[in-house]
Scaffold this motif. Structure first.
Motif, mmCIF file in Angstrom:
data_model
loop_
_atom_site.group_PDB
_atom_site.id
_atom_site.type_symbol
_atom_site.label_atom_id
_atom_site.label_comp_id
_atom_site.label_asym_id
_atom_site.label_seq_id
_atom_site.Cartn_x
_atom_site.Cartn_y
_atom_site.Cartn_z
ATOM 1 N N GLU A 50 0.834 -1.207 0.000
ATOM 2 C CA GLU A 50 0.000 0.000 0.000
ATOM 3 C C GLU A 50 0.868 1.256 0.000
ATOM 4 N N ILE A 51 1.987 1.205 0.703
ATOM 5 C CA ILE A 51 2.916 2.331 0.726
ATOM 6 C C ILE A 51 3.495 2.523 -0.670
ATOM 7 N N GLU A 52 3.919 1.431 -1.290
ATOM 8 C CA GLU A 52 4.470 1.508 -2.639
ATOM 9 C C GLU A 52 3.420 2.000 -3.634
ATOM 10 N N GLU A 53 2.178 1.539 -3.476
ATOM 11 C CA GLU A 53 1.097 1.996 -4.342
ATOM 12 C C GLU A 53 0.855 3.494 -4.152
ATOM 13 N N SER A 54 0.958 3.974 -2.924
ATOM 14 C CA SER A 54 0.760 5.396 -2.658
ATOM 15 C C SER A 54 1.798 6.243 -3.381
ATOM 16 N N PHE A 55 3.045 5.817 -3.372
ATOM 17 C CA PHE A 55 4.072 6.549 -4.114
ATOM 18 C C PHE A 55 3.782 6.512 -5.621
ATOM 19 N N ARG A 56 3.324 5.371 -6.117
ATOM 20 C CA ARG A 56 2.992 5.268 -7.539
ATOM 21 C C ARG A 56 1.853 6.227 -7.895
ATOM 22 N N ILE A 57 0.832 6.290 -7.031
ATOM 23 C CA ILE A 57 -0.299 7.199 -7.268
ATOM 24 C C ILE A 57 0.186 8.645 -7.293
ATOM 25 N N MET A 58 1.041 9.010 -6.339
ATOM 26 C CA MET A 58 1.531 10.390 -6.296
ATOM 27 C C MET A 58 2.337 10.729 -7.534
ATOM 28 N N LYS A 59 3.160 9.780 -7.997
ATOM 29 C CA LYS A 59 3.999 10.070 -9.161
ATOM 30 C C LYS A 59 3.217 10.057 -10.463
ATOM 31 N N SER A 60 2.286 9.101 -10.613
ATOM 32 C CA SER A 60 1.606 8.983 -11.904
ATOM 33 C C SER A 60 0.289 9.749 -11.942
ATOM 34 N N GLU A 61 -0.640 9.457 -11.049
ATOM 35 C CA GLU A 61 -1.963 10.076 -11.098
ATOM 36 C C GLU A 61 -1.938 11.540 -10.673
ATOM 37 N N PHE A 62 -1.156 11.863 -9.633
ATOM 38 C CA PHE A 62 -1.100 13.242 -9.152
ATOM 39 C C PHE A 62 -0.004 14.042 -9.846
ATOM 40 N N LYS A 63 0.791 13.369 -10.652
ATOM 41 C CA LYS A 63 1.882 14.017 -11.389
ATOM 42 C C LYS A 63 2.771 14.850 -10.456
ATOM 43 N N ALA A 64 3.171 14.235 -9.350
ATOM 44 C CA ALA A 64 3.986 14.917 -8.344
ATOM 45 C C ALA A 64 5.424 15.126 -8.806
ATOM 46 N N ARG A 65 5.833 14.441 -9.860
ATOM 47 C CA ARG A 65 7.187 14.563 -10.377
ATOM 48 C C ARG A 65 7.148 14.736 -11.872
ATOM 49 N N PRO A 66 8.074 15.355 -12.497
ATOM 50 C CA PRO A 66 9.255 15.998 -11.919
ATOM 51 C C PRO A 66 8.892 17.323 -11.252
ATOM 52 N N VAL A 67 9.713 17.731 -10.326
ATOM 53 C CA VAL A 67 9.491 18.972 -9.597
ATOM 54 C C VAL A 67 10.545 19.977 -10.052
ATOM 55 N N TYR A 68 10.081 21.104 -10.548
ATOM 56 C CA TYR A 68 11.002 22.140 -11.013
ATOM 57 C C TYR A 68 11.040 23.299 -10.016
ATOM 58 N N LEU A 69 11.138 22.965 -8.750
ATOM 59 C CA LEU A 69 11.191 23.963 -7.693
ATOM 60 C C LEU A 69 12.579 23.950 -7.085
ATOM 61 N N GLN A 70 12.993 25.107 -6.581
ATOM 62 C CA GLN A 70 14.330 25.176 -5.996
ATOM 63 C C GLN A 70 14.309 25.565 -4.525
ATOM 64 N N LYS A 71 13.368 26.403 -4.140
ATOM 65 C CA LYS A 71 13.321 26.847 -2.745
ATOM 66 C C LYS A 71 12.738 25.738 -1.875
ATOM 67 N N ASP A 72 13.402 25.498 -0.754
ATOM 68 C CA ASP A 72 12.982 24.419 0.147
ATOM 69 C C ASP A 72 11.524 24.522 0.564
ATOM 70 N N GLU A 73 11.068 25.737 0.908
ATOM 71 C CA GLU A 73 9.687 25.860 1.382
ATOM 72 C C GLU A 73 8.688 25.545 0.266
ATOM 73 N N ARG A 74 9.026 25.830 -0.973
ATOM 74 C CA ARG A 74 8.128 25.500 -2.087
ATOM 75 C C ARG A 74 8.120 23.999 -2.371
ATOM 76 N N ILE A 75 9.266 23.369 -2.251
ATOM 77 C CA ILE A 75 9.343 21.908 -2.430
ATOM 78 C C ILE A 75 8.522 21.223 -1.345
ATOM 79 N N ARG A 76 8.681 21.672 -0.088
ATOM 80 C CA ARG A 76 7.902 21.096 1.014
ATOM 81 C C ARG A 76 6.408 21.332 0.809
ATOM 82 N N ALA A 77 6.051 22.531 0.354
ATOM 83 C CA ALA A 77 4.637 22.842 0.113
ATOM 84 C C ALA A 77 4.074 21.947 -0.986
#
Length: 162
Positions: A50-77
């Protein structure tokens, strides 16, 4: 090309070693630095998919990556937003008794759009489906009627904030 060709080859099976190792067939070794109760560690490990599936959902369905952010607070947000989205998705999935795949549910939610007509209300622009019916049933309101008066839409929105 630069090697030599062996003139003689030999193959063998160590039957004794195979018999010794066979006593571990069907078992999986778990190596951890956790000092919890063994039963608790095994329980968590069984749900690891389920943990592995959650990462897959975030990467594919939510399109969480790639991240083109540089400031730490924006990456965390960004990742906080992704995590909260995953939490809301998992709660929704649970409320719908896990009857639908991630892709089906997210595709349905993304297509549930409305056209706003000033002073009149909201006209649904989506096609009614089994999933939209299940959402309406579980959450106690309908949005697939011909026109949702502005007053009713405000009532629906207020009910979701409770």
């Amino acid at each position: 090309m630069d090697g030599e060709v062996a003139e003689k080859t030999s193959r063998s099976l160590d039957q004794k070693r195979i018999a010794e190792e066979s006593m571990y067939d069907g078992f999986t070794a778990v190596c951890t630095t956790l000092e919890d109760d063994v039963a608790d560690i095994l329980k968590v490990n069984r749900r690891r998919w389920e943990i592995e599936e959650s990462f897959r959902i975030m990467k594919s369905e939510f399109k969480a990556r790639p991240v083109y952010l540089q400031k730490d607070e924006r990456i965390r947000a960004h990742f906080l937003t992704c995590f909260l989205s995953l939490l809301v998705y998992r709660l929704l999935e649970h409320r719908l008794d896990e009857r639908y795949t991630t892709s089906e549910l997210i595709r349905t939610l993304r297509t549930m759009n409305f056209f706003h007509m000033d002073g009149i209300g909201y006209l649904p622009e989506y096609t009614r489906s089994e999933i939209t019916d299940a959402l309406h049933e579980k959450f106690g309101f309908r949005t697939d009627t011909v026109i949702i008066p502005e007053k009713n839409m405000k009532k629906i929105i207020r009910s979701t904030k409770k």
